[in-house]
Design a protein around this motif. Structure first.
Motif, mmCIF file in Angstrom:
data_model
loop_
_atom_site.group_PDB
_atom_site.id
_atom_site.type_symbol
_atom_site.label_atom_id
_atom_site.label_comp_id
_atom_site.label_asym_id
_atom_site.label_seq_id
_atom_site.Cartn_x
_atom_site.Cartn_y
_atom_site.Cartn_z
ATOM 1 N N VAL A 31 0.831 -1.206 0.000
ATOM 2 C CA VAL A 31 0.000 0.000 0.000
ATOM 3 C C VAL A 31 0.862 1.250 0.000
ATOM 4 C CG1 VAL A 31 -1.745 1.315 1.268
ATOM 5 C CG2 VAL A 31 -1.893 -1.186 1.164
ATOM 6 N N TYR A 32 1.931 1.268 0.779
ATOM 7 C CA TYR A 32 2.780 2.448 0.921
ATOM 8 C C TYR A 32 4.163 2.156 0.356
ATOM 9 C CZ TYR A 32 -0.939 3.153 4.335
ATOM 10 O OH TYR A 32 -2.168 3.241 4.946
ATOM 11 N N VAL A 33 4.585 2.967 -0.612
ATOM 12 C CA VAL A 33 5.880 2.761 -1.276
ATOM 13 C C VAL A 33 6.649 4.087 -1.247
ATOM 14 C CG1 VAL A 33 7.032 1.878 -3.340
ATOM 15 C CG2 VAL A 33 4.701 1.116 -2.796
ATOM 16 N N PRO A 34 7.225 4.448 -0.094
ATOM 17 C CA PRO A 34 7.922 5.740 0.011
ATOM 18 C C PRO A 34 9.151 5.845 -0.881
ATOM 19 C CG PRO A 34 7.439 4.821 2.192
ATOM 20 C CD PRO A 34 7.173 3.740 1.197
ATOM 21 N N VAL A 35 9.760 4.693 -1.195
ATOM 22 C CA VAL A 35 10.988 4.695 -1.995
ATOM 23 C C VAL A 35 10.735 3.918 -3.276
ATOM 24 C CG1 VAL A 35 13.430 4.140 -2.047
ATOM 25 C CG2 VAL A 35 12.368 4.790 0.123
ATOM 26 N N LEU A 36 10.878 4.591 -4.414
ATOM 27 C CA LEU A 36 10.721 3.926 -5.700
ATOM 28 C C LEU A 36 11.950 3.067 -6.002
ATOM 29 C CD1 LEU A 36 9.252 6.941 -7.692
ATOM 30 C CD2 LEU A 36 8.036 4.836 -7.085
ATOM 31 N N GLY A 38 15.239 1.621 -7.182
ATOM 32 C CA GLY A 38 16.422 2.248 -7.767
ATOM 33 C C GLY A 38 16.690 3.664 -7.295
ATOM 34 N N LEU A 39 15.803 4.207 -6.450
ATOM 35 C CA LEU A 39 15.980 5.574 -5.959
ATOM 36 C C LEU A 39 16.179 5.566 -4.450
ATOM 37 C CD1 LEU A 39 13.205 7.398 -8.031
ATOM 38 C CD2 LEU A 39 15.642 7.179 -8.577
ATOM 39 N N THR A 40 16.486 6.720 -3.901
ATOM 40 C CA THR A 40 16.665 6.846 -2.458
ATOM 41 C C THR A 40 15.450 7.538 -1.845
ATOM 42 O OG1 THR A 40 17.771 8.994 -2.627
ATOM 43 C CG2 THR A 40 19.159 7.025 -2.762
ATOM 44 N N LYS A 41 15.364 7.530 -0.524
ATOM 45 C CA LYS A 41 14.248 8.149 0.186
ATOM 46 C C LYS A 41 14.306 9.668 0.113
ATOM 47 C CE LYS A 41 11.915 7.876 4.719
ATOM 48 N NZ LYS A 41 12.045 9.245 5.232
ATOM 49 N N SER A 42 15.491 10.212 -0.092
ATOM 50 C CA SER A 42 15.663 11.663 -0.095
ATOM 51 C C SER A 42 15.038 12.277 -1.355
ATOM 52 C CB SER A 42 17.148 12.022 -0.024
ATOM 53 O OG SER A 42 17.836 11.483 -1.141
ATOM 54 N N TYR A 43 14.832 13.599 -1.308
ATOM 55 C CA TYR A 43 14.239 14.294 -2.442
ATOM 56 C C TYR A 43 15.270 14.456 -3.567
ATOM 57 C CZ TYR A 43 10.998 15.689 1.271
ATOM 58 O OH TYR A 43 10.119 15.692 2.316
ATOM 59 N N PRO A 44 14.933 14.093 -4.795
ATOM 60 C CA PRO A 44 15.877 14.292 -5.891
ATOM 61 C C PRO A 44 16.063 15.767 -6.236
ATOM 62 C CG PRO A 44 13.771 13.473 -6.732
ATOM 63 C CD PRO A 44 13.702 13.395 -5.231
ATOM 64 N N ILE A 45 15.018 16.586 -6.029
ATOM 65 C CA ILE A 45 15.103 18.024 -6.262
ATOM 66 C C ILE A 45 14.246 18.730 -5.205
ATOM 67 C CG2 ILE A 45 15.500 17.847 -8.746
ATOM 68 C CD1 ILE A 45 12.547 18.536 -9.166
ATOM 69 N N THR A 46 14.372 20.037 -5.136
ATOM 70 C CA THR A 46 13.511 20.856 -4.277
ATOM 71 C C THR A 46 12.802 21.870 -5.175
ATOM 72 O OG1 THR A 46 15.108 22.624 -3.849
ATOM 73 C CG2 THR A 46 15.215 20.654 -2.428
ATOM 74 N N PRO A 47 11.800 22.585 -4.659
ATOM 75 C CA PRO A 47 11.144 23.606 -5.481
ATOM 76 C C PRO A 47 12.099 24.670 -6.012
ATOM 77 C CG PRO A 47 9.815 23.106 -3.554
ATOM 78 C CD PRO A 47 11.113 22.397 -3.358
ATOM 79 N N ALA A 48 13.211 24.909 -5.307
ATOM 80 C CA ALA A 48 14.175 25.907 -5.767
ATOM 81 C C ALA A 48 14.739 25.543 -7.131
ATOM 82 C CB ALA A 48 15.308 26.035 -4.746
ATOM 83 N N ASN A 89 0.632 6.889 -3.648
ATOM 84 C CA ASN A 89 1.269 6.051 -2.625
ATOM 85 C C ASN A 89 2.759 5.852 -2.841
ATOM 86 O OD1 ASN A 89 1.034 4.265 -4.898
ATOM 87 N ND2 ASN A 89 1.152 2.511 -3.503
ATOM 88 N N ALA A 90 3.273 6.136 -4.049
ATOM 89 C CA ALA A 90 4.658 5.805 -4.364
ATOM 90 C C ALA A 90 5.509 7.049 -4.579
ATOM 91 C CB ALA A 90 4.728 4.922 -5.606
ATOM 92 N N GLY A 91 6.750 7.009 -4.092
ATOM 93 C CA GLY A 91 7.653 8.139 -4.246
ATOM 94 C C GLY A 91 7.404 9.207 -3.206
ATOM 95 N N ASN A 92 7.929 10.409 -3.464
ATOM 96 C CA ASN A 92 7.746 11.499 -2.493
ATOM 97 C C ASN A 92 7.290 12.780 -3.193
ATOM 98 O OD1 ASN A 92 10.168 12.964 -3.345
ATOM 99 N ND2 ASN A 92 11.331 11.338 -2.333
ATOM 100 N N ILE A 93 7.120 13.830 -2.432
ATOM 101 C CA ILE A 93 6.542 15.054 -2.974
ATOM 102 C C ILE A 93 7.399 15.689 -4.070
ATOM 103 C CG2 ILE A 93 5.105 15.603 -0.990
ATOM 104 C CD1 ILE A 93 7.294 17.432 0.058
ATOM 105 N N ALA A 94 8.699 15.426 -4.056
ATOM 106 C CA ALA A 94 9.561 15.982 -5.108
ATOM 107 C C ALA A 94 9.175 15.453 -6.482
ATOM 108 C CB ALA A 94 11.024 15.667 -4.812
ATOM 109 N N HIS A 95 8.661 14.231 -6.535
ATOM 110 C CA HIS A 95 8.275 13.643 -7.818
ATOM 111 C C HIS A 95 7.011 14.282 -8.381
ATOM 112 C CE1 HIS A 95 10.552 10.154 -5.894
ATOM 113 N NE2 HIS A 95 11.296 10.557 -6.898
ATOM 114 N N ARG A 96 6.359 15.163 -7.627
ATOM 115 C CA ARG A 96 5.133 15.842 -8.083
ATOM 116 C C ARG A 96 5.378 17.310 -8.415
ATOM 117 N NH1 ARG A 96 5.113 10.827 -5.554
ATOM 118 N NH2 ARG A 96 3.592 9.722 -6.820
#
Length: 311
Positions: A31-36, A38-48, A89-96
């Motif tokens: 149900v919950y997939v915080p880490v896709l 091949g990727l890490t839990k950290s944000y790949p980018i920020t809004p900046a 459910n998958a990835g983090n807010i940076a992916h959006r």
């Protein structure tokens, strides 16, 4: 022959028990997939990285879990609506962020993006009970801000985020102005049979054909179909008809349930929209649909109230 039948029954019983054990042990990893992969839990980018004006926000859920969020504005002092966005459910807010950047441009709004517990920079482990508290913490934070119009908070949830947003909207009739759901499921109980067809006989909402014997094992049922009929605020349901994960029929069921109890409910289909790209393939029509909904039920309602006070 008797021994053969006994062995077969024991074998089937063993498979069932093993299946139940796997369901109990690993269901929340499905149900919950915080880490896709091949990727890490950290944000790949920020809004900046996208040159967006934003603020890092740190919250505490009611059980003490530390949560991270981004509060993004198109302009430093944007008076328009604020969208509280709940992701899939998958990835983090940076992916959006690519989608949110276009949302800002088209809707001229603020966007508050919450990392559920266990996602991104937030602490803890995801669960339905925990994420429900996280969503409430995000809304409570927005209500306390003095730099936004708190009467224009609109909840927007996609997929799992729709289940989160529906529960929050139902629980806060005086704090949330409107709700937008996109490609959201009726319940995890129903999705279990979609993703794992062999579970249909044991897991699912009751259809009058007897109880589903393994429903009690599901810790995160997220039964949006039971929540949506209790929501009084305006609701917009957006459905991609090429959704390869959540059957579009489930969105139609949500609309039917909502419309039976709420006259301010609308349903829009996008013929080539898939689960994750309806916002992209829907093009200008997608954004005009949301803009019209907000203008009619959020910003427009405030304008009407202002005029009535003047008269």
């Amino acid at each position: 022959m008797v021994s053969y039948v006994s062995a077969l029954l024991y074998g089937v019983g063993g498979i069932v028990v093993a299946g139940m054990g796997l369901l109990v042990a690993f269901q929340e990893r499905l149900v919950y997939v915080p880490v896709l992969p091949g990727l890490t839990k950290s944000y790949p980018i920020t809004p900046a990285r996208l040159r967006l004006n934003y603020e890092d926000v740190w919250l505490k859920s009611s059980d003490g879990v530390k949560l991270h969020a981004w509060f993004i504005k198109l302009f430093p002092d944007c008076p328009g609506p604020t969208i509280l966005f709940f992701q899939e459910n998958a990835g983090n807010i940076a992916h959006r962020l690519d989608m949110v950047r276009i949302m800002l441009q088209n809707l001229h709004c603020n966007v508050f993006m919450l990392s559920y517990r266990g996602y991104g920079a937030s602490d803890g482990y995801p669960s339905q009970h925990g994420i429900t508290m996280d969503a409430q913490a995000a809304l409570d934070h927005l209500i306390q801000r003095t730099d936004i119009d708190t009467s224009q908070i609109t909840v927007f949830g996609r997929s799992l985020g729709g289940a989160v947003g529906a529960a929050l909207t139902k629980n806060n009739p005086d704090k949330v102005a409107a709700l937008i759901l996109e490609n959201t499921f009726t319940s995890i109980l129903d999705m279990a049979g979609v993703l794992l067809p062999f579970l249909k006989w044991a897991i699912g909402r009751s259809t009058g054909k007897g109880p589903k014997v393994m429903n009690f094992l599901v810790r995160s049922p997220w039964s949006t179909i039971d929540v949506i009929g209790q929501i009084k605020q305006p609701i917009l349901l957006i459905s991609g008809l090429k959704d390869e994960i959540v059957p579009p029929s489930q969105m139609k069921m949500l609309y039917a349930k909502a419309a039976a109890h709420n006259k301010h409910c609308s349903f829009v289909e996008f013929p080539v929209g898939m689960h994750m790209d309806t916002w992209l393939t829907g093009g200008e029509h997608y954004w005009r649909t949301i803009q019209h909904f907000i203008e009619q039920h959020v910003s427009g309602k405030l304008h009407d109230k202002s005029n009535s006070r003047k008269n």
